[in-house]
Design a protein around this motif. Structure first.
Motif, PDB file in Angstrom:
ATOM      1  N   ILE A   1      -9.225   5.608   4.974  1.00 51.92           N
ATOM      2  CA  ILE A   1     -10.046   4.411   4.779  1.00 51.92           C
ATOM      3  C   ILE A   1      -9.333   3.408   3.881  1.00 51.92           C
ATOM      4  O   ILE A   1      -9.319   2.197   4.157  1.00 51.92           O
ATOM      5  N   LEU A   2      -8.719   3.888   2.807  1.00 50.15           N
ATOM      6  CA  LEU A   2      -8.029   2.988   1.892  1.00 50.15           C
ATOM      7  C   LEU A   2      -6.839   2.315   2.568  1.00 50.15           C
ATOM      8  O   LEU A   2      -6.588   1.121   2.351  1.00 50.15           O
ATOM      9  N   LEU A   3      -6.118   3.047   3.376  1.00 50.55           N
ATOM     10  CA  LEU A   3      -4.986   2.472   4.088  1.00 50.55           C
ATOM     11  C   LEU A   3      -5.436   1.342   4.999  1.00 50.55           C
ATOM     12  O   LEU A   3      -4.903   0.226   4.952  1.00 50.55           O
TER      13      LEU A   3
ATOM     14  N   GLY B   1       2.271   5.681  -3.213  1.00 46.08           N
ATOM     15  CA  GLY B   1       3.414   6.488  -3.585  1.00 46.08           C
ATOM     16  C   GLY B   1       4.199   7.055  -2.434  1.00 46.08           C
ATOM     17  O   GLY B   1       4.789   8.127  -2.543  1.00 46.08           O
ATOM     18  N   VAL B   2       4.230   6.320  -1.309  1.00 46.84           N
ATOM     19  CA  VAL B   2       5.010   6.784  -0.157  1.00 46.84           C
ATOM     20  C   VAL B   2       6.096   5.760   0.134  1.00 46.84           C
ATOM     21  O   VAL B   2       5.988   4.590  -0.228  1.00 46.84           O
ATOM     22  N   PRO B   3       7.182   6.168   0.785  1.00 46.21           N
ATOM     23  CA  PRO B   3       8.329   5.276   0.976  1.00 46.21           C
ATOM     24  C   PRO B   3       7.991   4.034   1.790  1.00 46.21           C
ATOM     25  O   PRO B   3       7.247   4.092   2.776  1.00 46.21           O
ATOM     26  N   ALA B   4       8.575   2.907   1.392  1.00 39.26           N
ATOM     27  CA  ALA B   4       8.340   1.647   2.096  1.00 39.26           C
ATOM     28  C   ALA B   4       8.864   1.693   3.525  1.00 39.26           C
ATOM     29  O   ALA B   4       8.369   0.960   4.394  1.00 39.26           O
TER      30      ALA B   4
ATOM     31  N   ILE C   1       0.836  -1.194   0.000  1.00 41.03           N
ATOM     32  CA  ILE C   1       0.000   0.000   0.000  1.00 41.03           C
ATOM     33  C   ILE C   1       0.875   1.250   0.000  1.00 41.03           C
ATOM     34  O   ILE C   1       0.499   2.294  -0.545  1.00 41.03           O
ATOM     35  N   ALA C   2       2.069   1.151   0.603  1.00 45.22           N
ATOM     36  CA  ALA C   2       3.008   2.268   0.504  1.00 45.22           C
ATOM     37  C   ALA C   2       3.371   2.511  -0.954  1.00 45.22           C
ATOM     38  O   ALA C   2       3.423   3.656  -1.418  1.00 45.22           O
TER      39      ALA C   2
END
Length: 421
Positions: free
Chosen positions: A252-254, A165-168, A160-161
C-alpha cells in the motif's frame, strides 16, 4: 432521484475536464446515484476476491458533506477497499485503507511511527540528490522531451526506494508494480490478472528484504535508519506487524507514494508553466513554496476520489437517503473546488490565506488520512523547486500538446507533458 444531472464518471470526455461536472453536482445534486453501465459492471467485478457485484454507487460532492463522511468511520467503512469493488481481504482483516476497527488503529499507529520527522527529515538531502541526478539525465537527453517519463515518474520511484531502503536500480520494477495495482481498481479481468502477478513479485521481493534485515539484526549489525527498518520493529500495545501484515503495508505504501506523487509533480509543473505570474512570484519570494504545494494539491487533486461502504444502517447525506451496504464515492476534487469552503475556487492562486488552502482534502481527512502526507509534500516541493531552478527557461512544447491519461478512474494525471528549455 429525478432531475439529477447526467453525470457519468466513466465518460472519458468528462475526465478531460471533470470540474464543470463537479460544479453541477454541488449545485444541483450533492449526492449523485449512478446505475453502473453493464460493461463497467463486468469490469469492476472481475476481481477474483470480489465478494459480490457492485451495480450502483453514490457520489458525494460538497466539502461539508465529504468532510463529515470522512470522519464518520462507523457509518462509512473502508474494509471493502477504496475502489468500486466489494473486496474481501485474504486474511479477513485488511490493511490501512482496506481495514476497519479494531484493526485499523493498531496498524496506523505502527506505520505512523515509521514516518516520524526523525526518519523522514534526514532524507531531504538524498531526495534533492535524486532530483539532481534525474535532471542531469533529462537535460542531457535534449529538448524537446517528455517531463512525465523523464522526471515526474522516476523521482518518486527512486525516492520510495530510498525511503524503504531498497536499491534505486529496482525502480523499473517498482513502477510496474505500482501501475498494475492502481489500474486494477475498477479495471477488467486482464488488469486484475496483471495486478495479481505483480503483487506476488512484490511480496517475494520484500520477503527477501525483510529476511535480510532480520538476519542482520540477529547478527548484531546496526540496521539502516529507514522506513522499512522501523516498520519491522515498531509496535503498538506490545504487538508488531506479522510478516503478512508487513508485506500488505509495504504494498500500500509503495503504490500510494509512487502513484500520487508522480501525478502531483506533473500537475504542478503544468500549472506553473501555464501561470507564469505565479512562477515569477515564487522566484522572487521562495518562502511561498509551502503554500504553492498546498494550492497545487487543492486545485488539481492527484487522487480525485476514493470509495467507502455504508455499514449495516441506512443513512442520509445532504438530505438524500443512502441505503445500508451501498458503495459511496467521496469526491475530494469536487470538495476542493467548493465555493462554500474556498474563495474563487476555480482560480489557481498561491496567495491564499494559509488556513484556507490547508483545508484541502487531497490527503483525505480523519482516521484514514494519508500517512505519507509529509513525505508527499516534501517530494513535491523538492522536485518542483529543483526543476525550475535547474531549467529556468522551461516551457511547454508548442508543437506537441500535453496529453491527459484518461484511462485512470481515480486519478488526475498527464500521460505526456512535452517541454522545451
Amino acid at each position: 432521484m429525478s432531475g439529477q444531472p447526467s453525470y457519468d464518471p466513466y465518460d472519458r470526455a468528462g475526465r478531460e475536464d471533470p470540474y464543470p461536472g463537479y460544479s453541477e453536482l454541488r449545485d444541483r445534486c450533492p449526492v449523485h446515484h449512478l446505475d453502473v453501465p453493464g460493461v463497467e459492471v463486468d469490469r469492476i467485478n472481475a476481481n477474483p476476491i470480489v465478494a459480490r457485484p457492485t451495480t450502483d454507487f453514490y457520489s458525494v460532492a460538497r466539502y461539508a458533506d465529504v468532510t463529515a463522511l470522512l470522519q464518520d468511520n462507523r457509518t462509512f467503512a473502508s474494509g471493502q477497499g477504496p475502489g468500486p469493488e466489494r473486496l474481501v481481504a485474504p486474511d479477513g482483516v485488511g490493511m490501512l485503507i482496506y481495514a476497519d476497527e479494531p484493526h485499523h488503529t493498531r496498524q496506523r499507529r505502527i506505520v505512523v511511527a515509521a514516518f516520524q520527522p526523525k526518519v523522514i527529515n534526514p532524507m531531504r538531502p538524498d531526495i534533492e540528490r535524486i532530483c539532481e541526478r534525474r535532471l542531469d539525465a533529462f537535460e542531457a537527453s535534449g529538448a524537446p522531451a517528455d517531463l512525465i517519463a523523464g522526471y515526474a515518474e522516476p523521482v518518486p520511484i527512486e525516492t520510495i526506494a530510498l525511503v524503504l531502503g531498497v536499491p534505486a536500480e529496482d525502480r523499473d520494477r517498482f513502477k510496474r508494480w505500482s501501475d498494475d495495482t492502481l489500474l486494477a481498481l475498477g479495471g477488467d479481468a486482464e488488469a486484475y490478472e496483471r495486478s495479481y502477478r505483480s503483487l506476488v513479485e512484490l511480496q517475494e521481493y520484500f520477503s527477501q528484504a525483510v529476511a535480510v534485515r532480520r538476519k542482520d539484526l540477529a547478527a548484531g549489525t546496526e540496521p539502516p535508519n529507514d522506513v522499512l527498518t522501523h516498520l519491522i520493529h515498531a509496535e503498538y500495545e506490545d504487538r508488531q506487524f506479522t510478516d503478512e501484515e508487513l508485506l500488505m503495508a509495504l504494498q500500500i505504501l509503495l503504490v500510494a507514494a509512487v502513484d500520487t506523487t508522480n501525478h502531483a509533480i506533473g500537475n504542478g509543473v503544468h500549472l506553473l508553466l501555464t501561470h507564469p505570474e505565479t512562477r515569477e512570484l515564487l522566484a522572487r519570494e521562495p518562502d511561498r513554496w509551502g503554500l504553492a504545494v498546498e494550492e497545487i494539491l487543492r486545485y488539481e487533486a492527484p487522487a480525485q476520489a476514493l470509495f467507502r461502504t455504508t455499514t449495516t444502517a441506512d443513512t442520509v447525506v445532504a438530505g438524500i437517503p443512502i441505503p445500508a451496504d451501498a458503495k459511496v464515492r467521496v469526491l475530494f476534487a469536487a470538495a476542493n473546488r467548493d465555493p462554500a469552503a474556498f474563495r474563487d475556487p476555480d482560480e489557481f492562486r498561491i496567495d491564499r490565506d494559509p488556513s484556507e488552502v490547508r483545508r484541502h482534502l487531497s490527503f483525505g481527512r480523519g482516521a484514514h488520512a494519508c500517512l505519507g502526507a509529509a513525505l508527499g509534500r516534501t517530494m513535491l516541493e523538492i522536485a518542483l523547486r529543483t526543476l525550475l531552478r535547474r531549467l529556468p527557461g522551461l516551457r511547454l512544447d508548442p508543437e506537441n500538446p500535453a496529453r491527459r491519461d484518461l484511462d485512470r478512474f481515480h486519478t488526475r494525471t498527464w500521460a505526456t507533458l512535452p517541454v522545451r528549455w
